[in-house]
Design a protein around this motif. Structure first.
Motif, mmCIF file in Angstrom:
data_model
loop_
_atom_site.group_PDB
_atom_site.id
_atom_site.type_symbol
_atom_site.label_atom_id
_atom_site.label_comp_id
_atom_site.label_asym_id
_atom_site.label_seq_id
_atom_site.Cartn_x
_atom_site.Cartn_y
_atom_site.Cartn_z
ATOM 1 N N ALA A 1 0.832 -1.203 0.000
ATOM 2 C CA ALA A 1 0.000 0.000 0.000
ATOM 3 C C ALA A 1 0.870 1.258 0.000
ATOM 4 C CB ALA A 1 -0.937 -0.008 1.209
ATOM 5 N N LEU A 2 1.959 1.238 0.758
ATOM 6 C CA LEU A 2 2.858 2.396 0.777
ATOM 7 C C LEU A 2 3.458 2.626 -0.605
ATOM 8 C CD1 LEU A 2 4.698 1.786 4.183
ATOM 9 C CD2 LEU A 2 3.179 3.700 3.646
ATOM 10 N N ARG A 3 3.888 1.529 -1.257
ATOM 11 C CA ARG A 3 4.449 1.674 -2.611
ATOM 12 C C ARG A 3 3.402 2.226 -3.578
ATOM 13 N NH1 ARG A 3 9.272 -1.147 -2.390
ATOM 14 N NH2 ARG A 3 9.278 -2.804 -0.830
ATOM 15 N N ARG A 4 2.182 1.750 -3.454
ATOM 16 C CA ARG A 4 1.125 2.274 -4.319
ATOM 17 C C ARG A 4 0.916 3.773 -4.085
ATOM 18 N NH1 ARG A 4 -2.624 -1.706 -6.489
ATOM 19 N NH2 ARG A 4 -1.337 -3.569 -6.708
ATOM 20 N N PHE A 5 0.929 4.147 -2.811
ATOM 21 C CA PHE A 5 0.692 5.562 -2.505
ATOM 22 C C PHE A 5 1.802 6.437 -3.069
ATOM 23 C CE2 PHE A 5 0.972 9.277 0.391
ATOM 24 C CZ PHE A 5 -0.225 9.851 0.040
ATOM 25 N N VAL A 6 3.042 5.989 -2.928
ATOM 26 C CA VAL A 6 4.159 6.763 -3.477
ATOM 27 C C VAL A 6 3.995 6.901 -4.992
ATOM 28 C CG1 VAL A 6 6.637 6.721 -3.915
ATOM 29 C CG2 VAL A 6 5.769 6.210 -1.623
ATOM 30 N N HIS A 7 3.665 5.810 -5.645
ATOM 31 C CA HIS A 7 3.518 5.877 -7.098
ATOM 32 C C HIS A 7 2.344 6.762 -7.504
ATOM 33 C CE1 HIS A 7 6.431 2.551 -7.241
ATOM 34 N NE2 HIS A 7 6.585 2.879 -8.502
ATOM 35 N N PHE A 8 1.269 6.707 -6.731
ATOM 36 C CA PHE A 8 0.130 7.570 -7.048
ATOM 37 C C PHE A 8 0.497 9.040 -6.862
ATOM 38 C CE2 PHE A 8 -3.716 9.949 -6.345
ATOM 39 C CZ PHE A 8 -4.567 9.443 -7.313
ATOM 40 N N ALA A 9 1.198 9.330 -5.772
ATOM 41 C CA ALA A 9 1.596 10.720 -5.518
ATOM 42 C C ALA A 9 2.514 11.236 -6.619
ATOM 43 C CB ALA A 9 2.282 10.838 -4.153
ATOM 44 N N ALA A 10 3.337 10.354 -7.167
ATOM 45 C CA ALA A 10 4.232 10.765 -8.256
ATOM 46 C C ALA A 10 3.460 10.996 -9.550
ATOM 47 C CB ALA A 10 5.302 9.695 -8.474
ATOM 48 N N ALA A 11 2.462 10.155 -9.794
ATOM 49 C CA ALA A 11 1.704 10.252 -11.047
ATOM 50 C C ALA A 11 0.638 11.342 -10.978
ATOM 51 C CB ALA A 11 1.050 8.895 -11.357
ATOM 52 N N HIS A 12 0.114 11.593 -9.799
ATOM 53 C CA HIS A 12 -0.988 12.555 -9.639
ATOM 54 C C HIS A 12 -0.710 13.483 -8.458
ATOM 55 C CE1 HIS A 12 -3.172 10.059 -12.491
ATOM 56 N NE2 HIS A 12 -2.886 9.002 -11.746
ATOM 57 N N PRO A 13 0.329 14.287 -8.559
ATOM 58 C CA PRO A 13 0.672 15.163 -7.430
ATOM 59 C C PRO A 13 -0.412 16.184 -7.118
ATOM 60 C CG PRO A 13 1.922 15.779 -9.382
ATOM 61 C CD PRO A 13 1.232 14.485 -9.702
ATOM 62 N N GLU A 14 -1.337 16.361 -8.043
ATOM 63 C CA GLU A 14 -2.405 17.341 -7.825
ATOM 64 C C GLU A 14 -3.180 17.054 -6.543
ATOM 65 O OE1 GLU A 14 -2.511 15.277 -10.501
ATOM 66 O OE2 GLU A 14 -1.495 16.498 -12.010
ATOM 67 N N LEU A 15 -3.436 15.777 -6.282
ATOM 68 C CA LEU A 15 -4.236 15.455 -5.099
ATOM 69 C C LEU A 15 -3.545 15.944 -3.825
ATOM 70 C CD1 LEU A 15 -6.641 14.173 -3.714
ATOM 71 C CD2 LEU A 15 -5.412 12.009 -3.702
ATOM 72 N N ASN A 16 -2.280 15.606 -3.663
ATOM 73 C CA ASN A 16 -1.592 16.020 -2.448
ATOM 74 C C ASN A 16 -1.364 17.527 -2.413
ATOM 75 O OD1 ASN A 16 -0.882 13.591 -0.708
ATOM 76 N ND2 ASN A 16 -0.297 12.881 -2.732
ATOM 77 N N ARG A 17 -1.227 18.140 -3.572
ATOM 78 C CA ARG A 17 -1.112 19.605 -3.582
ATOM 79 C C ARG A 17 -2.388 20.241 -3.056
ATOM 80 N NH1 ARG A 17 1.708 19.558 -9.421
ATOM 81 N NH2 ARG A 17 3.791 19.058 -8.694
ATOM 82 N N ILE A 18 -3.517 19.748 -3.523
ATOM 83 C CA ILE A 18 -4.783 20.299 -3.052
ATOM 84 C C ILE A 18 -4.967 20.014 -1.570
ATOM 85 C CG2 ILE A 18 -7.287 20.025 -3.204
ATOM 86 C CD1 ILE A 18 -7.007 19.740 -6.200
ATOM 87 N N MET A 19 -4.631 18.782 -1.149
ATOM 88 C CA MET A 19 -4.809 18.433 0.261
ATOM 89 C C MET A 19 -3.966 19.321 1.157
ATOM 90 S SD MET A 19 -5.448 14.415 0.934
ATOM 91 C CE MET A 19 -4.135 13.683 -0.025
#
Lengths: 191, 191
Positions: free
Chosen positions: A75-93
């Motif tokens: 799950a951690l690896r998935r989250f890192v990859h998602f954050a890299a592919a879609h940084p918009e989500l964490n930027r908004i958060m």
DNA sequence: GTCTATAATTAGATAGAC
DNA sequence: GTCTATCTAATTATAGAC
């Protein structure tokens, strides 16, 4: 995404419309308001996040602690990859989480609370099993999200400071390995 | 601070002036422009950060790795406490680091690069001494800053999700302990 | 639904009285 | 230096032709 790059107030509906090659009034035709557009964007991003985890076993069903540890590692690896592919989500958060506002509470209640609760609960189990780093379960969510996402949220600054390209697959994989090794030092055969 | 809460574009000079009980045109009298005001605010915050570390030994002068480890541990604790007391700095940094802009490059070149370089170099020494978690020196800056600062950058969301008050001294101390234990698991007698 | 025109509000900056 | 008034430009949203 304009909301991610400039924040809600800084993003203009004109620049948002320009990006999709549309006219500014079309936003108010398809959405009730700028706020409704923002909510739709956040729903979409959290939907993509859920999709990225859809095929993983739920974190509350592992039979033994080591299996749970491997589930959390994946799950951690998935989250890192998602954050890299879609940084918009964490930027908004990170942007909306700074101040108490209606948007922050909407996002926290509708989307973040479930993730936060699952991670906190899984971490309690991992701590009891002695497989996790000695982090308080009530704080580990922020450590995970902050450490995992910041180099992608601030990818432009990574490039400016080091010349590295944080979206390179090897960079992302290395970061995911680092996060897992740091948080789950007691996991046997890490990867 | 308005720049920290809403970002450069979202912060209006009118609301900034209101906060200090002044009139909006006074900003353009005392500063050349909104941009000059922002630069002065960033300089001020980084000056306070440097002050918080002023009495610590430089990280490139430690005789042996264990001593360096203890110096880094103390520096990490200082950084956590600073982020808790002055979340504006990390809010501005995370906001400006998202996109390539003149402001981002100004901030990176003038302030961030030195911190980034010192941390990266110190981490290389700690890794060689086997006292640090297995994180790549080229990535550890982002792990440290992200994990240390996010709960204070997003203090409002911490309150909304858990009811915890992240600025409580015990919360801050606990977070600092967590960060040190996670990053320097090989340090003897941690604290 | 698309697009132009524009209304109503707010933005950063300036002029000038005091 | 302080403060009012105001300029120009940009903002979100709406009206209405097509």
């Amino acid at each position: 995404m304009e909301f991610a790059a400039k924040g809600f107030d800084g993003a203009s509906t004109r620049s948002i419309a320009e990006r999709v090659d549309a006219f500014q009034p079309q936003i108010n035709y398809h959405f009730a308001s700028k706020e409704a557009l923002w909510e739709a964007a956040v729903d979409h991003l959290f939907g993509m996040l859920a999709n990225a985890f859809a095929d993983l076993p739920p974190l509350d069903t592992a039979e033994d602690p080591i299996t749970l540890g491997h589930h959390v590692a994946e799950a951690l690896r998935r989250f890192v990859h998602f954050a890299a592919a879609h940084p918009e989500l964490n930027r908004i958060m990170v942007h909306e989480g700074t101040a108490d506002s209606d948007r922050m509470r909407w996002m926290a209640d509708r989307h973040v609370r479930a993730w936060h609760g699952n991670i906190t609960a899984a971490w309690r189990s991992l701590r009891e099993a002695g497989v996790a780093a000695p982090l308080d379960p009530d704080r580990v969510y922020w450590v995970i999200v902050g450490a995992s996402s910041l180099p992608f949220v601030n990818a432009a600054e990574v490039r400016a400071l080091s010349g590295d390209e944080p979206t390179d697959p090897s960079w992302v994989d290395g970061h995911a390995d680092d996060i897992v090794a740091m948080l789950l030092p007691g996991l046997p055969t890490p990867r």
